[in-house]
Design a protein around this motif. Structure first.
Motif, short mmCIF file in Angstrom:
data_model
loop_
_atom_site.label_atom_id
_atom_site.label_comp_id
_atom_site.label_asym_id
_atom_site.label_seq_id
_atom_site.Cartn_x
_atom_site.Cartn_y
_atom_site.Cartn_z
N LEU A 171 98.46 46.95 56.72
CA LEU A 171 99.65 47.78 56.80
C LEU A 171 100.38 47.81 55.48
O LEU A 171 100.25 46.91 54.64
CB LEU A 171 100.59 47.25 57.90
CG LEU A 171 99.97 47.15 59.30
CD1 LEU A 171 100.98 46.57 60.26
CD2 LEU A 171 99.48 48.51 59.75
N HIS A 217 98.63 52.38 63.99
CA HIS A 217 99.93 51.81 63.69
C HIS A 217 100.73 52.88 62.96
O HIS A 217 100.23 53.48 62.01
CB HIS A 217 99.78 50.57 62.80
CG HIS A 217 101.04 49.78 62.69
ND1 HIS A 217 101.37 48.80 63.59
CD2 HIS A 217 102.04 49.83 61.77
CE1 HIS A 217 102.53 48.27 63.24
NE2 HIS A 217 102.96 48.88 62.13
N ASP A 276 93.76 54.39 68.63
CA ASP A 276 94.82 53.41 68.40
C ASP A 276 95.21 53.44 66.93
O ASP A 276 94.35 53.45 66.04
CB ASP A 276 94.34 52.01 68.79
CG ASP A 276 94.18 51.87 70.30
OD1 ASP A 276 94.91 52.59 71.02
OD2 ASP A 276 93.34 51.07 70.75
N GLY A 294 107.04 49.19 61.92
CA GLY A 294 106.20 50.11 62.67
C GLY A 294 105.78 49.56 64.01
O GLY A 294 106.04 48.40 64.35
N ILE A 295 105.07 50.40 64.78
CA ILE A 295 104.63 50.00 66.11
C ILE A 295 103.23 50.55 66.35
O ILE A 295 102.77 51.47 65.67
CB ILE A 295 105.58 50.53 67.21
CG1 ILE A 295 105.67 52.06 67.14
CG2 ILE A 295 106.94 49.90 67.11
CD1 ILE A 295 106.49 52.65 68.27
N HIS A 296 102.55 49.97 67.35
CA HIS A 296 101.23 50.44 67.74
C HIS A 296 101.38 51.54 68.79
O HIS A 296 102.14 51.40 69.75
CB HIS A 296 100.40 49.29 68.32
CG HIS A 296 99.95 48.30 67.29
ND1 HIS A 296 98.97 48.58 66.37
CD2 HIS A 296 100.37 47.03 67.04
CE1 HIS A 296 98.78 47.52 65.59
NE2 HIS A 296 99.61 46.56 65.98
N ALA A 326 93.94 51.26 63.61
CA ALA A 326 94.04 49.87 64.04
C ALA A 326 93.05 49.00 63.27
O ALA A 326 91.91 49.38 63.04
CB ALA A 326 93.75 49.76 65.54
N SER A 352 103.15 46.02 69.89
CA SER A 352 102.06 45.36 69.14
C SER A 352 101.34 44.39 70.07
O SER A 352 101.94 43.89 71.04
CB SER A 352 102.62 44.63 67.89
OG SER A 352 103.52 43.61 68.28
#
Length: 562
Positions: free
Chosen positions: A109, A84, A82, A68-70, A105, A219
């Motif tokens: 995760l 993820h 914000d 995943g990504i922010h 955020a 990230s």
């Protein structure tokens, strides 16, 4: 619209989107995170389009090790959150296309999915699109480049790449160094938007290829500094070459249009609104306002004498979506009149609707030149007619007696050649009447040459009126005349003609109040065989004339008389 909260269970915020980008399923956590939502809301309402593209790429990796990504999520109230996000392809029966799992955020995760190939599978998914994937783990100083990244550059995956800016610039086209440096520096470690820039890089084969680089920090650490950057490089060389060819073509077209002072216009038939380029505005003598021009404005420019025809040409083309071609005058604001030609063609467009694209150019100089040519042609025609008239006058003067306007001896000789040429097929015969005036010298000596000239003109008129229409009368000397007469009824016709001439010339001629008397003697020679082809016929006519004078004048005699 109906809410779909709690349709998808779980404590994570989850949302599913159809292929067209519309929200179709979501849970309560997602609705709470975005501050309320409804079905059929487009994904761009929550996430930027550039980021959606990256998520779809990541989701296209089956069984990939995607952590995943922010990203930032846009809420209903305009604030940003914000989060993820982990993307995945939907497993529902064709309804959803993309499923996104969001974690605020700071929250733990979900454990990453296991994969035999990991994120490298993403490179194979992108290979067909001439894209290479790069992944920079800034925290652990690890670099990853997909096989397609190497392949598009003509390199092998085993080729070393240190990832430094200096090493990269060695492959970048010298003219793009500064651009690449500026693009790299513009996206600092806290940047959260997707960046895109284009540059040229040297291929292993020696040529330069165009690359579009698209990337984003995904990230960050606790201080807000990026710890991971993900992106793609796309080979856009073909597109750039097409753009270059298009620029060349456009440049050539622009040079042609500029040299010809040709303007370009576009018409939307459904609205009747024109778009004029700068040269079209210049032709119409109006400023380039960059605004649409309605049809009534265009019609106001047309000369009143041409308006009905110009409008009819235009409406006829629009009605059947046919080619348009018209020539008309326009009147500028300063009163100047121009002649213009306008031509267009209809181009169908299923998306934006059909359009007429056309050109207009000022033909005033052409019209002026055409008018000048018409004047010059008329002048040339007049001069040519005068020349012909002069030539005819010269020819007439060369073949006619200037006093009586009768044919002269030269014309008589030409006439004889003509007669001889057709004699072989002509059944009629030719006679020569040689006429000599009696007592003419006495008129000249007594009354002067002016009176004698009047007598000669009178004799010419008598001869014209006493011979048949196809007979030929000529003056061959001072007071001598010749009549070439065609006859077919024997000598009686000739006797009658000669007698009428003598009788007419016996009458007194009144000149300056005085009656003058002259007469005439006539010698006649007839051709009954080919004798007219030699000079003997004239000699016999002369002998006959001498015989007539010897017999007392004012009479005629035939050459064959005893």
């Amino acid at each position: 619209m109906t809410k779909n909260s709690d349709v998808l269970p779980g404590s994570y915020a989850i949302a599913a989107f159809r292929p067209d980008g519309m929200l179709c399923l979501n849970n309560h956590a997602f609705e709470k995170m975005v501050g309320g939502c409804t079905v059929d809301t487009h994904i761009s309402r929550f996430i930027t389009i550039d980021m959606v593209e990256i998520l779809r790429v990541m989701a296209s990796l089956p069984d990939a090790n995607v952590s995943g990504i922010h990203i930032q999520i846009k809420r209903q109230d305009g604030l940003a959150v914000d989060a993820h996000v982990i993307p995945s392809l939907a497993a529902t029966a064709g309804m959803a296309d993309l499923v996104l799992q969001f974690t605020p955020a700071g929250r733990a995760l979900s454990p990453p999915r296991e994969s035999s190939r990991g994120e490298a599978r993403l490179n194979f998914a992108l290979m067909a699109a001439l894209q290479g994937v790069w992944d920079h783990d800034l925290k652990n100083r690890q670099l990853y480049f997909s096989p397609s990244w190497f392949e598009m550059r003509g390199m092998k995956p085993s080729d070393p790449v240190d990832g430094s800016l200096e090493s990269w610039l060695q492959r970048v086209h010298p003219d793009d160094h500064e651009h690449v440096i500026q693009a790299t520096r513009a996206h600092g470690p806290s940047e959260r938007e997707v960046w895109v820039f284009e540059y040229r890089e040297r291929h292993r084969g020696g040529r330069y290829m165009w690359i579009q680089s698209r990337g984003r920090h995904v990230s960050w650490d606790g201080d807000g500094n990026a710890t991971r950057t993900l992106g793609t490089d796309t080979d856009i060389s073909e597109r750039k070459e097409a753009e270059r060819q298009l620029r060349l073509l456009s440049g050539r077209l622009d040079v042609t249009l500029q040299a010809g002072k040709i303007g370009v216009w576009e018409l939307d038939p459904s609205t009747g609104i024109f778009k004029w380029d700068a040269r079209t505005c210049q032709i119409y003598g109006t400023e380039d306002r960059g605004e649409a021009v309605i049809r009534s404005e265009w019609e106001a420019f047309i000369h009143p004498g041409d308006r009905a025809r110009a409008e009819a040409d235009f409406l006829a083309a629009v009605a059947v979506e046919a080619n348009y071609n018209s020539t008309f005058r326009i009147v500028l604001a300063d009163g100047q009149t121009k002649h213009v030609r306008s031509a267009g063609r209809y181009f169908p467009d299923q998306v934006a609707g059909g359009r007429f694209l056309g050109a207009i150019w000022d033909i005033s100089n052409d019209v002026a030149r055409a008018d000048e040519l018409e004047v010059a042609k008329a002048l040339a025609d007049t001069q040519y007619s005068e020349l012909q008239r002069a030539q005819q006058q010269l020819q007439h003067a060369a073949l006619h007696d200037h006093l009586t306007n009768l044919p002269n001896r030269r014309y008589l000789e030409m006439k004889l050649l003509e007669v001889r040429a057709r004699h072989r097929t002509d059944t009629e015969h030719l006679a020569i009447l040689h006429i000599d005036l009696d007592h003419f010298k006495k008129v000249n000596d007594t009354f002067g040459h002016a009176a004698g000239d009047q007598v000669l003109c009178h004799v010419a008129d008598v001869l014209r009126n006493r011979v048949r229409p196809d007979d030929f009368v000529a003056r061959v000397g001072g007071d001598e005349f010749i009549v070439l007469s065609h006859y077919s009824d024997g000598a009686d016709d000739l006797r009658s003609t000669a007698a009428h001439i003598i009788q007419a010339l016996r009458k007194a001629i009144t000149i300056n109040g005085r009656d003058l008397h002259v007469g005439a003697s006539i010698g006649i020679a007839c051709s009954e065989d080919d004798s007219l082809l030699d000079a003997g016929l004239f000699q016999r006519a002369d002998l006959a004339l001498y015989r007539a004078k010897h017999r007392g004048r004012n009479r005629y005699a035939f050459a064959h008389d005893a």
